[in-house]
Design a protein around this motif. Structure first.
Motif, PDB file in Angstrom:
ATOM      1  N   LEU A 158       3.540   2.596  -7.715  1.00  0.00           N
ATOM      2  CA  LEU A 158       4.390   3.765  -7.498  1.00  0.00           C
ATOM      3  C   LEU A 158       4.225   4.741  -8.658  1.00  0.00           C
ATOM      4  N   GLY A 159       4.022   6.007  -8.320  1.00  0.00           N
ATOM      5  CA  GLY A 159       3.822   7.058  -9.312  1.00  0.00           C
ATOM      6  C   GLY A 159       2.377   7.283  -9.680  1.00  0.00           C
ATOM      7  N   THR A 160       1.492   6.418  -9.216  1.00  0.00           N
ATOM      8  CA  THR A 160       0.070   6.586  -9.534  1.00  0.00           C
ATOM      9  C   THR A 160      -0.652   7.249  -8.376  1.00  0.00           C
ATOM     10  N   ARG A 161      -1.898   7.661  -8.651  1.00  0.00           N
ATOM     11  CA  ARG A 161      -2.676   8.377  -7.656  1.00  0.00           C
ATOM     12  C   ARG A 161      -3.587   7.410  -6.884  1.00  0.00           C
ATOM     13  N   VAL A 162      -3.750   7.728  -5.596  1.00  0.00           N
ATOM     14  CA  VAL A 162      -4.604   6.914  -4.733  1.00  0.00           C
ATOM     15  C   VAL A 162      -6.053   7.007  -5.189  1.00  0.00           C
ATOM     16  N   SER A 163      -6.443   8.115  -5.811  1.00  0.00           N
ATOM     17  CA  SER A 163      -7.828   8.280  -6.249  1.00  0.00           C
ATOM     18  C   SER A 163      -8.240   7.214  -7.252  1.00  0.00           C
ATOM     19  N   GLY A 164      -7.247   6.526  -7.828  1.00  0.00           N
ATOM     20  CA  GLY A 164      -7.575   5.435  -8.737  1.00  0.00           C
ATOM     21  C   GLY A 164      -8.076   4.193  -8.036  1.00  0.00           C
ATOM     22  N   LEU A 165      -7.910   4.130  -6.715  1.00  0.00           N
ATOM     23  CA  LEU A 165      -8.404   2.990  -5.942  1.00  0.00           C
ATOM     24  C   LEU A 165      -9.811   3.302  -5.442  1.00  0.00           C
ATOM     25  N   PRO A 166     -10.714   2.352  -5.518  1.00  0.00           N
ATOM     26  CA  PRO A 166     -12.084   2.623  -5.093  1.00  0.00           C
ATOM     27  C   PRO A 166     -12.207   2.724  -3.566  1.00  0.00           C
ATOM     28  N   GLY A 167     -13.083   3.612  -3.099  1.00  0.00           N
ATOM     29  CA  GLY A 167     -13.449   3.667  -1.690  1.00  0.00           C
ATOM     30  C   GLY A 167     -12.461   4.342  -0.784  1.00  0.00           C
ATOM     31  N   VAL A 168     -11.452   5.077  -1.339  1.00  0.00           N
ATOM     32  CA  VAL A 168     -10.462   5.722  -0.489  1.00  0.00           C
ATOM     33  C   VAL A 168     -10.801   7.195  -0.296  1.00  0.00           C
ATOM     34  N   VAL A 169     -10.884   7.949  -1.412  1.00  0.00           N
ATOM     35  CA  VAL A 169     -11.167   9.376  -1.316  1.00  0.00           C
ATOM     36  C   VAL A 169     -12.570   9.569  -0.720  1.00  0.00           C
ATOM     37  N   GLY A 170     -12.634  10.434   0.257  1.00  0.00           N
ATOM     38  CA  GLY A 170     -13.908  10.713   0.914  1.00  0.00           C
ATOM     39  C   GLY A 170     -14.242   9.793   2.060  1.00  0.00           C
ATOM     40  N   SER A 171     -13.408   8.777   2.316  1.00  0.00           N
ATOM     41  CA  SER A 171     -13.674   7.841   3.409  1.00  0.00           C
ATOM     42  C   SER A 171     -13.194   8.410   4.742  1.00  0.00           C
ATOM     43  N   GLU A 172     -13.454   7.671   5.795  1.00  0.00           N
ATOM     44  CA  GLU A 172     -13.012   8.096   7.129  1.00  0.00           C
ATOM     45  C   GLU A 172     -11.498   8.195   7.188  1.00  0.00           C
ATOM     46  N   ARG A 173     -10.814   7.281   6.562  1.00  0.00           N
ATOM     47  CA  ARG A 173      -9.356   7.319   6.612  1.00  0.00           C
ATOM     48  C   ARG A 173      -8.817   8.489   5.777  1.00  0.00           C
TER      49      ARG A 173
END
Length: 616
Positions: A158-173
């Motif tokens: 909570l409070g962190t950015r999703v971009s810190g997780l691998p494989g999310v930004v730029g994916s189909e989802r």
């Protein structure tokens, strides 16, 4: 369901005005984000701190806001006590590690809701670049069961950015998230692999934020789905789920087949379900709903109209509930039990018919017994006649409701002689009983005019021939004997009847029959007679064919069995064998009744045989 969730989150609010509630909501949300804990935990700690310090909750919340409602730090989570104590004591918290987005107060309410939502759900606040495109998502609220694709509990993010997780930004989802936020239309992302697991994702816009629900679908063993489908088809059952939060309903393919519904149409609406339900089952459905409200598992069989016929469907259902007991998701199994219910109904109808038949047979048996006693009374003991004693036994057929056609007669004539007769009318029931009664009474009446056995059989033959014109295929047999007690002589004749058995000096054998056709076959038949000396020590057995004839044995075998029984009885009681004889004899054919006359000359010393004549 909105009312259910308003109640679910309402218990977290203290008694305060709207302004005070807003302050508390903001403070709780900030505390939960900084401490990486549940909103409910932050709220409880705020209440305990206010009680310990003897302060109003809203005042404690205001102190927390004054310290924390700035650019919130991110990184290592801090403990709730440290955060609250720092706010109240004026001590700055741990220095910030990385800046994160400050949330609106209503996000705290979102957290309260997802706290009671089953499964993995999170709420994200979007960040956009200068062109308005989605640049990042910030974790704002997460359900207790939510696990991120990197394996960490979502509450820690909570409070962190999703971009810190691998494989999310730029994916189909990620593209799907952008589309949901721009259009407001929900989207479902095809299953994707993350690490060693497979996930499916659904996304909805909520306000300006994004609600994401994801489910882990670990790779099934090869053929598992097909085995499940075969199991459903074999058991004629299907399953379904109703998510009361999102309103989504899922039916398995077999459930569509049970309801004969095109999957393109989706599951039934409430109106459609009510339309196919049988009205007479309304009380059952009401009782099931009441049981569901008592948190009980439902197990109910009701009827629906599907495809022009009535189906019996058994439903077993239960629910996932929140801490307050409110249902969040309903899941259940529906089985088509029409065939078994139809079989049970047919069985019940057969049982009803059998019960009715039993009652009818009982009544017929009672009436038959009364009729038998009226037209063929049986003596309580041996009959004492001039010079002889006669033991009578009647063995009814296994079908007790049928009156048989067997009869006997034993009486003294005017001249002091004794007339003995035994006969059998073919068949059972009222026609046979009627003919039997007519023959028996005819013998009694005709014996006033003649005691000659051959003449009496001639008269009976004329009678049966006349009756045969009214009842085709009627036939009967008989033996008539006249005993002269002075001469100790027996004169007898027969009409197609089994030969009498004579036991003399311990040996039993059938008498040689004089000629004589069945009664009712030859119109002017003549019945010659035969003579037999009948002295003390002899025993004569007159009987009907049920004693010796059996469908699975020959006549000779049946006769031999009777002869053996008579010999055994005479050896067991040579002086007084009558009781032994009638007690030992058993009918060979359980489907035919049997009448027995055991006759013995008297010497003045013959003991009363009543104890031997009790029915066994």
């Amino acid at each position: 369901m909105n009312g259910v969730y308003a109640e679910a989150v309402g218990y977290l609010r203290p008694a305060a005005g709207e302004a005070g509630r807003s302050t508390i909501d903001r403070a709780v949300g900030l505390l939960a984000g900084r401490a990486r804990c549940r909103v409910s935990e932050a709220h409880r700690h705020l209440l305990r701190t206010a009680a310990d310090r003897r302060q109003e909750v809203v005042d404690v919340a205001a102190s927390v806001l004054r310290l924390l409602d700035t650019a919130d730090p991110a990184g290592r989570p801090e403990s709730l006590p440290r955060l609250v104590d720092s706010a109240l004591d004026g001590t700055p918290p741990v220095p910030p590690i990385a800046p994160i987005r400050r949330f609106e107060p209503w996000v705290a309410m979102v957290q309260r809701v997802v706290d009671v939502v089953p499964g993995m759900t999170a709420f994200f606040v979007p960040e956009r670049d200068d062109r308005g495109a989605l640049s990042d998502l910030i974790w704002a609220a997460a359900s207790p069961e939510a696990i991120a694709v990197n394996g960490l509990p979502a509450s820690r993010l909570l409070g962190t950015r999703v971009s810190g997780l691998p494989g999310v930004v730029g994916s189909e989802r990620w593209t799907a998230y952008q589309s949901v936020l721009d259009s407001g239309s929900p989207a479902e992302v095809a299953p994707f692999r993350a690490g060693d697991a497979v996930f499916s994702v659904r996304a909805h816009r909520l306000g300006q934020g994004l609600v994401v629900n994801w489910t882990r679908r670990d790779t099934e063993p090869s053929g598992a789905s097909e085995r499940l489908a075969r199991t459903e088809r074999l058991g004629n059952l299907g399953w379904g789920e109703w998510d009361l939060v999102s309103g989504e309903i899922y039916w398995s393919p077999q459930l569509y087949r049970i309801y004969q519904r095109d999957p393109v149409l989706g599951p039934h609406s409430r109106e459609e379900a009510d339309a196919i339900a049988v009205a007479d089952d309304e009380s059952l459905r009401t009782a099931a709903l009441q049981a569901f409200e008592r948190h009980e598992t439902i197990d109910i069989t009701t009827r629906v109209r599907v495809g022009g016929r009535i189906k019996h469907l058994r439903t077993v259902a239960d629910a996932v509930r929140d801490a307050a007991g409110h249902p969040l998701r309903v899941y259940g199994i529906v089985q088509d039990v029409t065939d078994s219910e139809a079989g049970a109904q047919r069985l019940a109808e057969v049982e009803r018919q059998l019960d009715e038949q039993r009652r009818t047979l009982d009544a017929e048996h009672k009436m038959a017994g009364e009729l038998q006693r009226i037209i063929l009374p049986l003596p309580d003991g041996p009959i004492e006649l001039p010079g002889i004693k006669v033991a009578v036994r009647y063995l009814p057929a296994g079908q007790e409701g049928l009156v048989g056609g067997d009869w006997y007669h034993a009486a003294e004539l005017r001249d002091g002689s004794v007339l003995l007769a035994i006969g059998d009318v073919a068949g059972h029931g009222t026609p046979a009983a009627t003919t039997m009664a007519q023959l028996r009474h005819a013998v009694r009446a005709l014996s006033v005019t003649t005691g000659d056995p051959g003449a009496l059989l001639g008269h009976l033959n004329h009678l049966v021939c006349d009756l045969e014109r009214e009842t085709p295929e009627l036939s009967a047999t008989a033996v008539i004997a006249r005993f002269d007690p002075v001469r100790r002589e027996l004169l007898w004749a027969q009409a197609g009847h089994p030969p009498p058995l004579l036991s003399r000096r311990g040996r039993t054998a059938p008498l040689h029959r004089p000629a004589g056709p069945l009664l009712g076959v030859v119109e002017n038949a003549v019945y010659p007679t035969a003579r037999l000396d009948f002295h003390p020590g002899d025993l004569l057995l007159l009987y009907t064919d049920g004693l010796v004839e059996h469908r699975r044995r020959g006549l000779d075998d049946g006769l031999a069995s009777v002869i053996a029984a008579v010999d055994d009885a005479v050896r067991a009681s040579p002086e007084q064998p009558l009781g032994q004889v009638v007690a030992r004899l058993r009918q060979a054919n359980p489907d035919d009744d049997t009448c027995i006359l055991a006759v013995r000359p008297t010497t003045g010393e013959t003991r009363d045989l009543r104890t031997h004549l009790r029915r066994r």
